[in-house]
Design a protein around this motif. Structure first.
Motif, PDB file in Angstrom:
ATOM      1  N   UNK A 369      36.632  25.574  35.835  1.00 43.37           N
ATOM      2  CA  UNK A 369      36.866  27.019  35.685  1.00 43.37           C
ATOM      3  C   UNK A 369      38.361  27.315  35.696  1.00 43.37           C
ATOM      4  N   UNK A 370      39.099  26.696  36.616  1.00 46.48           N
ATOM      5  CA  UNK A 370      40.523  26.979  36.744  1.00 46.48           C
ATOM      6  C   UNK A 370      41.284  26.614  35.477  1.00 46.48           C
ATOM      7  N   UNK A 371      40.885  25.533  34.837  1.00 47.54           N
ATOM      8  CA  UNK A 371      41.569  25.132  33.608  1.00 47.54           C
ATOM      9  C   UNK A 371      41.127  26.001  32.427  1.00 47.54           C
ATOM     10  N   UNK A 372      39.827  26.293  32.343  1.00 49.44           N
ATOM     11  CA  UNK A 372      39.334  27.086  31.211  1.00 49.44           C
ATOM     12  C   UNK A 372      39.741  28.550  31.308  1.00 49.44           C
ATOM     13  N   UNK A 373      39.734  29.101  32.530  1.00 53.89           N
ATOM     14  CA  UNK A 373      39.959  30.527  32.707  1.00 53.89           C
ATOM     15  C   UNK A 373      41.276  30.832  33.426  1.00 53.89           C
ATOM     16  N   UNK A 374      41.450  30.250  34.619  1.00 52.28           N
ATOM     17  CA  UNK A 374      42.643  30.541  35.406  1.00 52.28           C
ATOM     18  C   UNK A 374      42.277  30.884  36.837  1.00 52.28           C
ATOM     19  N   UNK A 375      43.284  31.216  37.649  1.00 55.12           N
ATOM     20  CA  UNK A 375      43.034  31.595  39.026  1.00 55.12           C
ATOM     21  C   UNK A 375      42.630  30.428  39.889  1.00 55.12           C
ATOM     22  N   UNK A 376      42.268  30.748  41.121  1.00 57.18           N
ATOM     23  CA  UNK A 376      41.805  29.748  42.093  1.00 57.18           C
ATOM     24  C   UNK A 376      40.305  29.901  42.286  1.00 57.18           C
ATOM     25  N   UNK A 377      39.582  28.806  42.106  1.00 54.60           N
ATOM     26  CA  UNK A 377      38.132  28.864  42.171  1.00 54.60           C
ATOM     27  C   UNK A 377      37.641  29.392  43.508  1.00 54.60           C
ATOM     28  N   UNK A 378      38.277  29.003  44.600  1.00 55.78           N
ATOM     29  CA  UNK A 378      37.842  29.479  45.919  1.00 55.78           C
ATOM     30  C   UNK A 378      37.966  30.995  46.035  1.00 55.78           C
ATOM     31  N   UNK A 379      38.992  31.564  45.415  1.00 53.29           N
ATOM     32  CA  UNK A 379      39.132  33.020  45.421  1.00 53.29           C
ATOM     33  C   UNK A 379      38.016  33.671  44.603  1.00 53.29           C
ATOM     34  N   UNK A 380      37.661  33.039  43.500  1.00 55.21           N
ATOM     35  CA  UNK A 380      36.580  33.567  42.663  1.00 55.21           C
ATOM     36  C   UNK A 380      35.265  33.549  43.433  1.00 55.21           C
ATOM     37  N   UNK A 381      34.983  32.445  44.134  1.00 50.92           N
ATOM     38  CA  UNK A 381      33.740  32.342  44.897  1.00 50.92           C
ATOM     39  C   UNK A 381      33.679  33.423  45.971  1.00 50.92           C
ATOM     40  N   UNK A 382      34.805  33.656  46.640  1.00 48.60           N
ATOM     41  CA  UNK A 382      34.850  34.718  47.656  1.00 48.60           C
ATOM     42  C   UNK A 382      34.545  36.074  47.039  1.00 48.60           C
ATOM     43  N   UNK A 383      35.095  36.330  45.848  1.00 56.68           N
ATOM     44  CA  UNK A 383      34.817  37.604  45.176  1.00 56.68           C
ATOM     45  C   UNK A 383      33.373  37.697  44.695  1.00 56.68           C
ATOM     46  N   UNK A 384      32.809  36.567  44.250  1.00 58.40           N
ATOM     47  CA  UNK A 384      31.413  36.582  43.827  1.00 58.40           C
ATOM     48  C   UNK A 384      30.508  37.020  44.979  1.00 58.40           C
ATOM     49  N   UNK A 385      30.822  36.586  46.172  1.00 61.54           N
ATOM     50  CA  UNK A 385      30.031  37.007  47.350  1.00 61.54           C
ATOM     51  C   UNK A 385      30.161  38.502  47.582  1.00 61.54           C
ATOM     52  N   UNK A 386      31.375  39.035  47.398  1.00 63.85           N
ATOM     53  CA  UNK A 386      31.578  40.480  47.540  1.00 63.85           C
ATOM     54  C   UNK A 386      30.816  41.251  46.459  1.00 63.85           C
ATOM     55  N   UNK A 387      30.912  40.770  45.230  1.00 62.19           N
ATOM     56  CA  UNK A 387      30.191  41.428  44.144  1.00 62.19           C
ATOM     57  C   UNK A 387      28.686  41.381  44.383  1.00 62.19           C
ATOM     58  N   UNK A 388      28.212  40.268  44.876  1.00 63.03           N
ATOM     59  CA  UNK A 388      26.779  40.130  45.148  1.00 63.03           C
ATOM     60  C   UNK A 388      26.326  41.137  46.196  1.00 63.03           C
ATOM     61  N   UNK A 389      27.164  41.380  47.186  1.00 65.34           N
ATOM     62  CA  UNK A 389      26.795  42.243  48.309  1.00 65.34           C
ATOM     63  C   UNK A 389      26.801  43.730  47.953  1.00 65.34           C
ATOM     64  N   UNK A 390      27.502  44.133  46.898  1.00 67.67           N
ATOM     65  CA  UNK A 390      27.552  45.562  46.570  1.00 67.67           C
ATOM     66  C   UNK A 390      26.427  45.984  45.648  1.00 67.67           C
ATOM     67  N   UNK A 391      25.603  45.037  45.216  1.00 65.86           N
ATOM     68  CA  UNK A 391      24.520  45.390  44.302  1.00 65.86           C
ATOM     69  C   UNK A 391      23.498  46.281  45.004  1.00 65.86           C
TER      70      UNK A 391
END
Length: 507
Positions: A369-391
């Protein structure tokens, strides 16, 4: 019975055998797409008694196209063919059987009674014609504005319908060009501007047209086909972005524009990339913001893209303007985001809108993911948990993986990772640049993809396995040259993280 009956006689005759829910001359439903949907919707019951019937009659010849439409409406409204009875002097058996094969889901076709009626109405000279395999709701409902302020029905459409710096959204939507598109698609033409969807569909994958039929289908059939209405606006307010995704380009990412500017070799190239670098600072000017706000009176969907939309400085002000106008409660917001930013400061504003849908562009996991898209994967995973929780009932979050050569062998791993969340998945297919499309891969890659997915439990992966077998093979050299160029510029090692696909594209 005798050959010719008046409509009153026919009704009296049928009432001896059936309880009539409706008794309608088909001429009244022949010239408007939505009329038969409206009738079936009005007559719908969760359960019908065995003797109840919806009776539709005409003494004139009925076309296959029209009967297909009646059958499609019956299925859409969920009325069994058993409770619909068509009365006509011509033998409709084969036509109704074909309609059921195309658009029905009952074992038997719509019922048919061959009788002549003496006083049914003449059919209109010009009935509507709708071809289900080409019709698309988007030219009837939508305008998409890209980062260069060009408007078109959708992001896949190849030609601009006009600039919103020079005219209004409503004028573009009501233009002769839009009307021509609607007519062509309705009459069965696979127009070249929509080639991206035709290419996806011929491989039995899900196209944007088909996504739109799912999204807008009911309203489109009931209303918008007959009365096109701008209810869906997609806007890309500049290309400001913190990622330089390998499937993206300078028009949608300021980071890529900056990279291309640095590596430009001619003054003309520098001018192009300099222009797109300016977009990150100017974003979308106030004239265009006002243009969009002035067009939202009938808007039901407002889709904000980028760049990265949660980096757009005017986003809070823009949403506040819609809220202050009193329109927010009627609008469903949509965002495409790279998941690197969680919109804490927007959550309260989101509550003012009818609903919010957030589409997360997640194509792969970990270092890939980091090579294809960018950013830090661990930060993305943390945000995915936040996004999941606001549903909740008002906010939904979906993952939208873009299928391309880089991730095609790792989609199963992505889906396994996503199992821990409650996200629906919307599949998206990259067509351009062609060297990143899964329709342009060597035979050795096709073999790997097919072996991996042909019997997978996910039907979309099975369709990918079949899709890759249908295209002509290519060498893979253009892909490898592109990868080598970005690795050199970015000091990355695509091969290390993607060894399986890299080796297959290289050998």
């Amino acid at each position: 019975m005798k050959n010719k009956l008046t409509t009153d006689q026919l009704k009296h005759h049928l009432q001896k055998q059936y309880d009539l829910i409706c008794f309608e001359d088909l001429a009244d439903y022949y010239s408007q797409h939505g009329s038969i949907f409206g009738l079936f919707k009005k007559c719908y019951q969760t359960e019908f008694a065995p003797t109840q019937r919806l009776v539709l009659f005409s003494s004139h010849a009925l076309s296959q196209q029209f009967l297909n439409h009646v059958q499609y409406a019956a299925k859409k409204i969920d009325i069994s063919n058993f409770f619909i009875l068509i009365v006509n002097p011509f033998d409709l058996t084969a036509l109704l059987d074909q309609a059921n094969k195309l658009h029905g889901n009952d074992p038997q076709p719509i019922q048919f009674l061959q009788l002549n009626i003496s006083d049914s109405k003449l059919l209109p000279l010009e009935g509507f014609v709708v071809h289900r395999d080409t019709i698309c709701p988007l030219p009837f409902t939508s305008v998409n504005i890209n980062t260069s302020n060009q408007a078109r029905p959708c992001c896949k459409f190849k030609q601009s319908a006009g600039s919103i710096q020079q005219t209004t959204l409503k004028e573009i939507f009501d233009s002769e060009y839009y009307k021509k598109i609607r007519q062509q698609l309705s009459s069965g033409q696979q127009i070249s501007e929509c080639q991206a969807c035709w290419d996806v569909e011929k491989h039995n994958s899900t196209s944007l047209r088909q996504h739109a039929l799912t999204k807008f289908g009911d309203g489109f059939d009931y209303q918008w086909f007959d009365q096109p209405t701008l209810i869906d606006i997609t806007m890309a307010p500049g290309n400001l972005c913190n990622f330089a995704c390998r499937i993206c380009n300078h028009t949608a990412s300021s980071k890529i524009a900056a990279e291309e500017y640095v590596h430009s070799t001619t003054s003309e190239q520098k001018k192009v990339f300099q222009y797109h670098l300016k977009l990150q600072n100017n974003n979308i000017d106030q004239h265009i913001v006002d243009n969009v706000i002035d067009a939202i009176d009938n808007t039901e969907f407002l889709h904000i893209m980028g760049g990265e939309p949660f980096l757009w400085p005017l986003l809070p002000t823009f949403l506040d303007a819609i809220i202050d106008r009193g329109q927010a409660q009627n609008i469903s917001l949509e965002f495409n985001t790279n998941a690197s930013i969680f919109p804490f400061d927007l959550l309260q504003r989101f509550q003012k809108f009818k609903s919010v849908e957030i589409l997360l562009s997640i194509d792969d996991i970990g270092q890939r993911f980091e090579i294809q898209r960018g950013g830090k994967w661990n930060d993305i995973v943390a945000n995915l948990k936040l996004f999941n929780n606001i549903q909740n009932s008002a906010i939904t979050v979906k993952v939208i993986p873009t299928v391309n050569v880089q991730n095609v062998l790792y989609l199963d791993q992505l889906m396994n990772f996503l199992n821990q969340f409650e996200f629906d998945v919307v599949w998206w297919y990259l067509e351009y640049p062609t060297y990143l499309s899964i329709d342009n891969i060597p035979d050795r890659v096709k073999k790997l993809v097919h072996e991996k997915y042909h019997d997978h439990t996910l039907s979309e992966l099975q369709s990918i396995a079949q899709r890759v077998l249908t295209s002509a093979p290519v060498s893979g050299q253009e892909f490898l040259q592109y990868i080598d160029k970005l690795d050199g510029r970015r000091k990355q090692n695509f091969e290390f993280a993607h060894k399986e696909i890299f080796d297959a594209m290289s050998s």
